[in-house]
Design a protein around this motif. Structure first.
Motif, PDB file in Angstrom:
ATOM      1  N   VAL A 156      12.642 -24.173  56.589  1.00  0.00           N
ATOM      2  CA  VAL A 156      11.749 -24.275  57.746  1.00  0.00           C
ATOM      3  C   VAL A 156      10.529 -25.114  57.385  1.00  0.00           C
ATOM      4  O   VAL A 156      10.105 -25.995  58.135  1.00  0.00           O
ATOM      5  CB  VAL A 156      11.309 -22.871  58.225  1.00  0.00           C
ATOM      6  CG1 VAL A 156      10.315 -22.996  59.377  1.00  0.00           C
ATOM      7  CG2 VAL A 156      12.510 -22.052  58.646  1.00  0.00           C
ATOM      8  N   ALA A 157       9.987 -24.850  56.204  1.00  0.00           N
ATOM      9  CA  ALA A 157       8.793 -25.571  55.758  1.00  0.00           C
ATOM     10  C   ALA A 157       9.066 -27.067  55.683  1.00  0.00           C
ATOM     11  O   ALA A 157       8.266 -27.884  56.159  1.00  0.00           O
ATOM     12  CB  ALA A 157       8.364 -25.049  54.393  1.00  0.00           C
ATOM     13  N   ARG A 158      10.180 -27.423  55.118  1.00  0.00           N
ATOM     14  CA  ARG A 158      10.514 -28.838  54.974  1.00  0.00           C
ATOM     15  C   ARG A 158      10.597 -29.492  56.355  1.00  0.00           C
ATOM     16  O   ARG A 158       9.994 -30.525  56.596  1.00  0.00           O
ATOM     17  CB  ARG A 158      11.858 -28.984  54.235  1.00  0.00           C
ATOM     18  CG  ARG A 158      12.051 -30.364  53.616  1.00  0.00           C
ATOM     19  CD  ARG A 158      13.327 -30.421  52.793  1.00  0.00           C
ATOM     20  NE  ARG A 158      13.463 -29.244  51.935  1.00  0.00           N
ATOM     21  CZ  ARG A 158      14.501 -28.413  51.953  1.00  0.00           C
ATOM     22  NH1 ARG A 158      15.508 -28.632  52.770  1.00  0.00           N
ATOM     23  NH2 ARG A 158      14.539 -27.366  51.150  1.00  0.00           N
ATOM     24  N   LEU A 159      11.321 -28.830  57.252  1.00  0.00           N
ATOM     25  CA  LEU A 159      11.497 -29.385  58.594  1.00  0.00           C
ATOM     26  C   LEU A 159      10.159 -29.504  59.328  1.00  0.00           C
ATOM     27  O   LEU A 159       9.911 -30.470  60.052  1.00  0.00           O
ATOM     28  CB  LEU A 159      12.466 -28.511  59.393  1.00  0.00           C
ATOM     29  CG  LEU A 159      12.798 -29.017  60.804  1.00  0.00           C
ATOM     30  CD1 LEU A 159      13.437 -30.399  60.733  1.00  0.00           C
ATOM     31  CD2 LEU A 159      13.714 -28.036  61.515  1.00  0.00           C
ATOM     32  N   ALA A 160       9.292 -28.519  59.117  1.00  0.00           N
ATOM     33  CA  ALA A 160       8.014 -28.530  59.836  1.00  0.00           C
ATOM     34  C   ALA A 160       6.975 -29.369  59.099  1.00  0.00           C
ATOM     35  O   ALA A 160       5.882 -29.627  59.616  1.00  0.00           O
ATOM     36  CB  ALA A 160       7.518 -27.102  60.026  1.00  0.00           C
ATOM     37  N   GLY A 161       7.305 -29.770  57.892  1.00  0.00           N
ATOM     38  CA  GLY A 161       6.356 -30.559  57.120  1.00  0.00           C
ATOM     39  C   GLY A 161       5.150 -29.775  56.645  1.00  0.00           C
ATOM     40  O   GLY A 161       4.038 -30.285  56.590  1.00  0.00           O
ATOM     41  N   VAL A 162       5.370 -28.516  56.304  1.00  0.00           N
ATOM     42  CA  VAL A 162       4.271 -27.694  55.779  1.00  0.00           C
ATOM     43  C   VAL A 162       4.731 -26.958  54.528  1.00  0.00           C
ATOM     44  O   VAL A 162       5.891 -27.062  54.127  1.00  0.00           O
ATOM     45  CB  VAL A 162       3.780 -26.665  56.814  1.00  0.00           C
ATOM     46  CG1 VAL A 162       3.257 -27.351  58.065  1.00  0.00           C
ATOM     47  CG2 VAL A 162       4.900 -25.691  57.153  1.00  0.00           C
ATOM     48  N   ASN A 163       3.839 -26.205  53.956  1.00  0.00           N
ATOM     49  CA  ASN A 163       4.161 -25.421  52.774  1.00  0.00           C
ATOM     50  C   ASN A 163       4.834 -24.101  53.166  1.00  0.00           C
ATOM     51  O   ASN A 163       4.492 -23.503  54.176  1.00  0.00           O
ATOM     52  CB  ASN A 163       2.867 -25.150  52.012  1.00  0.00           C
ATOM     53  CG  ASN A 163       3.149 -24.534  50.657  1.00  0.00           C
ATOM     54  OD1 ASN A 163       3.355 -23.323  50.562  1.00  0.00           O
ATOM     55  ND2 ASN A 163       3.185 -25.366  49.630  1.00  0.00           N
ATOM     56  N   PRO A 164       5.765 -23.640  52.344  1.00  0.00           N
ATOM     57  CA  PRO A 164       6.432 -22.363  52.640  1.00  0.00           C
ATOM     58  C   PRO A 164       5.458 -21.238  52.961  1.00  0.00           C
ATOM     59  O   PRO A 164       5.720 -20.430  53.845  1.00  0.00           O
ATOM     60  CB  PRO A 164       7.189 -22.069  51.348  1.00  0.00           C
ATOM     61  CG  PRO A 164       7.467 -23.406  50.768  1.00  0.00           C
ATOM     62  CD  PRO A 164       6.339 -24.303  51.169  1.00  0.00           C
ATOM     63  N   SER A 165       4.363 -21.197  52.243  1.00  0.00           N
ATOM     64  CA  SER A 165       3.433 -20.096  52.490  1.00  0.00           C
ATOM     65  C   SER A 165       2.857 -20.187  53.897  1.00  0.00           C
ATOM     66  O   SER A 165       2.546 -19.175  54.517  1.00  0.00           O
ATOM     67  CB  SER A 165       2.323 -20.093  51.446  1.00  0.00           C
ATOM     68  OG  SER A 165       1.616 -21.311  51.503  1.00  0.00           O
ATOM     69  N   THR A 166       2.742 -21.395  54.389  1.00  0.00           N
ATOM     70  CA  THR A 166       2.254 -21.560  55.757  1.00  0.00           C
ATOM     71  C   THR A 166       3.275 -21.028  56.760  1.00  0.00           C
ATOM     72  O   THR A 166       2.925 -20.423  57.776  1.00  0.00           O
ATOM     73  CB  THR A 166       1.983 -23.049  56.044  1.00  0.00           C
ATOM     74  OG1 THR A 166       1.062 -23.531  55.081  1.00  0.00           O
ATOM     75  CG2 THR A 166       1.404 -23.218  57.428  1.00  0.00           C
ATOM     76  N   VAL A 167       4.532 -21.212  56.445  1.00  0.00           N
ATOM     77  CA  VAL A 167       5.579 -20.681  57.314  1.00  0.00           C
ATOM     78  C   VAL A 167       5.458 -19.168  57.368  1.00  0.00           C
ATOM     79  O   VAL A 167       5.451 -18.558  58.438  1.00  0.00           O
ATOM     80  CB  VAL A 167       6.972 -21.068  56.793  1.00  0.00           C
ATOM     81  CG1 VAL A 167       8.046 -20.378  57.607  1.00  0.00           C
ATOM     82  CG2 VAL A 167       7.153 -22.575  56.824  1.00  0.00           C
ATOM     83  N   SER A 168       5.325 -18.580  56.203  1.00  0.00           N
ATOM     84  CA  SER A 168       5.194 -17.130  56.141  1.00  0.00           C
ATOM     85  C   SER A 168       4.029 -16.666  56.999  1.00  0.00           C
ATOM     86  O   SER A 168       4.154 -15.736  57.797  1.00  0.00           O
ATOM     87  CB  SER A 168       4.986 -16.699  54.687  1.00  0.00           C
ATOM     88  OG  SER A 168       4.730 -15.320  54.609  1.00  0.00           O
ATOM     89  N   ARG A 169       2.912 -17.350  56.854  1.00  0.00           N
ATOM     90  CA  ARG A 169       1.733 -16.974  57.642  1.00  0.00           C
ATOM     91  C   ARG A 169       1.965 -17.160  59.139  1.00  0.00           C
ATOM     92  O   ARG A 169       1.629 -16.293  59.950  1.00  0.00           O
ATOM     93  CB  ARG A 169       0.536 -17.804  57.194  1.00  0.00           C
ATOM     94  CG  ARG A 169      -0.121 -17.257  55.952  1.00  0.00           C
ATOM     95  CD  ARG A 169      -1.409 -17.986  55.657  1.00  0.00           C
ATOM     96  NE  ARG A 169      -1.169 -19.326  55.153  1.00  0.00           N
ATOM     97  CZ  ARG A 169      -1.318 -19.680  53.876  1.00  0.00           C
ATOM     98  NH1 ARG A 169      -1.707 -18.811  52.982  1.00  0.00           N
ATOM     99  NH2 ARG A 169      -1.089 -20.919  53.501  1.00  0.00           N
TER     100      ARG A 169
END
Lengths: 337, 337
Positions: free
Chosen positions: B18-31
């Motif tokens: 998800v992070a890769r697709l959204a262009g963010v860091n995994p921790s941001t996805v979690s948040r």
DNA sequence: TTGTAAGCGTTATCAA
DNA sequence: TTGATAACGCTTACAA
């Protein structure tokens, strides 16, 4: 002396604690506990001793992460209030327990939406899913079956594993029984339109009856509850039905009681046959003639199928297809001349 | 171009995908997924879009590891075949579902050893445990309660949380009812000696009756099944019992049916009162007079208690102590002169 | 046979 | 507000 700030969620001992006490590496602990025999006998004993001393118990979540296995099976029920479900649950829970597995349940209360939501939530945390009397549509089930091992109880669907009580023998007995008593037509009281088993029973009854020159009429769909069964009485009376086979015992009992309340005599004015032989079907007045389904075996078989798919040794495979059987009690008799 | 050897257990998308697709860091996805609103609205939307596209679903095991929470409650039952349990299970499953929790069940089939084993296995993977009609000894329960939030249903134990159907009002009604009919003594048909609730009911009946000048005799302990109830008939006849209160409906029904088989008339020769108002208690012949217990509420309350202990906001707290109520049907009448 | 270390998919701490 | 990064407790190549 730096004060450690433990981030440990709980205080339960881990393999690290055991390893320290036993004077070995954590991985050795893991091996000692999981692959007994494939390790030095003395270290193995040391590890076990340490584990016992600390009352160590492995953390299933932590184990599930690297292995991808949870040792858990999901069981989705449509209505836990229906006593027929008790047999399935007990069979499943017992079989699972014997194989080191645990059963997670959710109830949909006959609602496809609820069932979908519950399944969705559960599927991620189990090794396989059993759908008992599912009210989901075919497409959803097929999709689900793509994600995880899935077994249907009492429902057939192409490409999906299923465990189905073999009803034909029981239905043949029942129709023959009714015919012998002198009935020439039978009304089938259908269950919900979402119930595959209801349609299946209708089809088999139809088939068996036509081979014997007996007329079948269908009333329904109906809600598969006491109320649903009771609600059909007026319709049945209007049709002048002499013999009724209901989708399940609960409906049959509902009908039986409604009849009694209306001063309508069972079996002299109307014979009633149910399905399942649930708790309570033998203490109605009159006791219900019914087609007994081997519910326990169904539950057991379903978990065995799941575990086969998962690759677990199930050792004692349960017997073949559970087969239905007529139980004649007091709710059937010759029709009034 | 090095070929990756994916060790991934399953093929399900992770927050990394998800992070890769959204262009963010995994921790941001979690948040973004867990603390909505506390993050930039646009990134949050981006993340959600990516998650939707990949049909991402969080892995409960992985989440449980750092948090120490499984979003799962264990429900241990003594006998799933007893219809009274259906109400508890439904109440618990429904309440849990509404709060994002899942119910794990195990059945002990009235065996303390099995119950102990099952609980042992389950306790590590749940946030709390509900023991319904537990057959465990006090010490084991107290110990268990030290490990995890634990709630007892229908059993009291010092220092352990419990949810108990308030029987007194129902018993008062029942004893008054019997007395009004002219009975001067009542036999209490006890359940298993391991059942706290059976002893509790005995004590309350004793207390209520003595306040009214009615004699109480106890027969038991008995197995709380149809057979267990039926087996007491000869003893009751020998005692010349005119009114019986059974530990539960299942036993009461067993007795009722045994009486019918022996040509012994209920209620004219013997009045019978049950407990629970289970499925089926109203279609015996005669229908059973019973003390209805609010089973659903018991199950709901128990999960709410667990979740309070865990620190989950339960919002709508269910009403106060569920209270029993007499349901007069056909199994009670004046004694034969 | 045992130790080392990487990795499972998250959350949580700490910087930036 | 976001990114790095270290846990969480366990299993499992790979080395020793």
């Amino acid at each position: 002396m730096a004060t450690e700030k433990p981030r440990r969620a709980s205080t339960a001992p881990t393999i690290y604690d055991v390893a320290r006490l036993a004077g070995v590496n954590p991985s050795t602990v893991s091996r000692a506990l999981n692959t007994p025999g494939r390790i030095n006998a003395r270290t193995e004993e040391k590890v076990h001793a340490a584990a016992r001393e600390l009352r160590y118990r492995s953390n299933p979540m932590a184990r599930a992460l690297p292995t991808g296995r949870t040792s858990t099976i999901g069981l989705i029920l449509s209505d836990i209030t229906n006593p027929m479900i008790a047999g399935i649950v007990r069979g499943a829970a017992t079989a699972a327990d014997a194989l080191g597995y645990t059963v997670v349940i959710a109830e949909s209360q006959e609602s496809p939406e609820l069932e979908s939501r519950a399944t969705e939530r559960i599927v991620a945390s189990v090794d396989g899913v059993i759908l008992a009397a599912s009210r989901l549509d075919d497409a959803s089930i097929t999709e689900l079956a793509g994600e995880k091992p899935l077994v249907l109880i009492n429902r057939a669907l192409d490409g999906v594993e299923s465990v189905i009580g073999e009803v034909r023998a029981g239905i043949e007995e029942a129709v023959a029984h009714l015919q012998l008593l002198g009935h020439t037509r039978i009304v089938y009281l259908a269950g919900p339109s979402t119930s595959w088993m209801s349609r299946h029973r209708a089809a088999v009854i139809q088939d068996v009856a036509s081979g014997r020159g007996i007329d079948i009429e269908v009333v329904g769909p109906n809600v598969p509850t006491l109320e649903g069964g009771a609600a059909t009485l007026s319709r049945l009376v209007a049709m002048d039905a002499t013999a009724v086979m209901a989708y399940n015992d609960v409906m049959a009992i509902g009908l039986l009681r409604a009849a009694a309340e209306q001063g309508f005599d069972v079996p002299s004015q109307m014979s009633i046959v149910g399905f399942d032989d649930v708790f309570g079907s033998d203490f109605t007045h009159p006791p219900l003639t019914t087609i007994r389904m081997p519910l326990l075996a169904l539950g057991e078989l379903a978990v065995h199928r799941i575990l086969e798919a998962v690759g677990v040794e199930t050792a004692t495979e349960p017997a073949a297809a559970p087969i239905a059987q007529l139980v004649v009690r007091g709710s059937t008799a010759r029709p009034r001349a």
